[in-house]
Scaffold this active site. Sequence first.
Site, short mmCIF file in Angstrom:
data_model
loop_
_atom_site.label_atom_id
_atom_site.label_comp_id
_atom_site.label_asym_id
_atom_site.label_seq_id
_atom_site.Cartn_x
_atom_site.Cartn_y
_atom_site.Cartn_z
N MET A 27 -8.03 -15.78 -14.00
CA MET A 27 -8.93 -14.86 -13.30
C MET A 27 -10.36 -15.41 -13.32
O MET A 27 -11.32 -14.67 -13.13
CB MET A 27 -8.88 -13.47 -13.95
CG MET A 27 -7.49 -12.85 -13.84
SD MET A 27 -7.51 -11.06 -13.94
CE MET A 27 -8.15 -10.81 -15.57
N HIS A 31 -13.09 -20.63 -19.83
CA HIS A 31 -13.57 -21.07 -21.14
C HIS A 31 -12.57 -22.08 -21.71
O HIS A 31 -11.61 -22.48 -21.01
CB HIS A 31 -13.76 -19.86 -22.07
CG HIS A 31 -12.57 -18.95 -22.15
ND1 HIS A 31 -11.36 -19.36 -22.66
CD2 HIS A 31 -12.39 -17.65 -21.76
CE1 HIS A 31 -10.49 -18.35 -22.62
NE2 HIS A 31 -11.08 -17.31 -22.05
N GLY A 33 -10.17 -21.81 -23.69
CA GLY A 33 -8.77 -21.36 -23.67
C GLY A 33 -8.10 -21.76 -22.36
O GLY A 33 -7.02 -22.38 -22.35
N HIS A 34 -8.77 -21.45 -21.24
CA HIS A 34 -8.23 -21.85 -19.93
C HIS A 34 -8.14 -23.38 -19.84
O HIS A 34 -7.18 -23.94 -19.32
CB HIS A 34 -9.15 -21.37 -18.80
CG HIS A 34 -9.34 -19.89 -18.74
ND1 HIS A 34 -10.52 -19.28 -19.08
CD2 HIS A 34 -8.51 -18.88 -18.37
CE1 HIS A 34 -10.42 -17.98 -18.92
NE2 HIS A 34 -9.20 -17.70 -18.49
N GLY A 144 -1.27 -18.63 -21.83
CA GLY A 144 -1.80 -18.70 -23.18
C GLY A 144 -1.10 -17.73 -24.12
O GLY A 144 -0.88 -16.57 -23.78
N SER A 182 -11.95 -15.28 -25.15
CA SER A 182 -11.56 -14.37 -24.07
C SER A 182 -12.78 -14.20 -23.17
O SER A 182 -13.92 -14.18 -23.65
CB SER A 182 -11.17 -13.01 -24.67
OG SER A 182 -11.20 -12.02 -23.66
N SER A 183 -12.52 -14.06 -21.87
CA SER A 183 -13.63 -13.83 -20.94
C SER A 183 -14.38 -12.56 -21.34
O SER A 183 -15.58 -12.44 -21.14
CB SER A 183 -13.11 -13.70 -19.51
OG SER A 183 -12.30 -14.81 -19.20
N ARG A 184 -13.67 -11.61 -21.92
CA ARG A 184 -14.28 -10.33 -22.30
C ARG A 184 -15.22 -10.46 -23.50
O ARG A 184 -16.01 -9.55 -23.75
CB ARG A 184 -13.22 -9.27 -22.55
CG ARG A 184 -12.50 -8.84 -21.29
CD ARG A 184 -11.66 -7.60 -21.47
NE ARG A 184 -11.22 -7.07 -20.20
CZ ARG A 184 -10.10 -7.43 -19.58
NH1 ARG A 184 -9.29 -8.32 -20.12
NH2 ARG A 184 -9.79 -6.90 -18.40
#
Length: 277
Positions: A27, A31, A33-34, A144, A182-184
């Site tokens: 989405m 970061h 993680g992606h 992930g 996390s993006s959040r």
Amino acid sequence: MKIVSKISELKYELNKNKNSLGLVPTMGSLHMGHRSLMKRARVDNSFLAVSLFVNPLQFGPDDDFNKYPRDIDEDLVILKSENVDLVFIPDIKEIYPQEFSTKIIVDNLTRIYEGQYRKGHFDGVATVVSKLFSIFKPDKAYFGAKDAQQCALVKQVNKDLNFWVKIVICPTIRDKNGLALSSRNLYLNSQEKHAATLINEGLFKALDLFYLGEKRSYILCLKAQNIIESNSLLEINYIDIVDKDNFQKHTHVENNSLMIAAAKIGNIRLIDNIEIE
Ligand code: AMP
């Protein structure tokens, strides 16, 4: 790197590629993680595609769809540096035209834990993943481990609908304090971020206890709970030990056990998990 926004254009580009296709659905707001998913997919495949689509169907009415972080320019810099061959950035109408009326609903798994707190969320995920698998027909798709219930769901849909995609689950990437990226996390101020690290600390301290010989789930969960609850900013939604594939409760640690936790800091929900075996 090719940037496409239309499905027809995408099909045209993919038809030129006769080799193995790896897909990383995201989405955006990318970061490390992606990036870890892309790095793995880059090694495995001759053609690497990434989708960047904030899927409205997986956000509930109280969720953060409108304020979900978006930074396409920054994402494109990252995608280029990861040597991505193609990025698909559709607008909402391209994925869900006005007459769109199909939903993929998965029983059981989607009604518990995250599904209970985010009504309709997994139906939205199952629908968009099915669309992406139909459009791309990838050989492999990368997800992930941080979103463990989503991984179980994707595997179920892939199997039930015979997409024949090889699902590759990549390990959770954490910051230096162990907090799962996390993006959040962008929503958290420094005090909240500090509190959030208690979630991973709780899980890892429970794992230590398991290594000392404790196998009863309620004792291990209590250990994590005490640590997480030590900060009043955190409100636990759930902590449990479940089967990694179907999220059924394990009263004792078994092969395939996963310890899962979700907590809220203000309006922000954070999830984490560790394999406990
Ligand atoms: P999202 O953009 O949040 O939908 O995430 C896209 C993919 O990246 C999903 O498969 C996530 O599970 C994965 N992902 C997100 N955060 C992490 C992380 N910290 N480590 C590994 N994978 C992640």
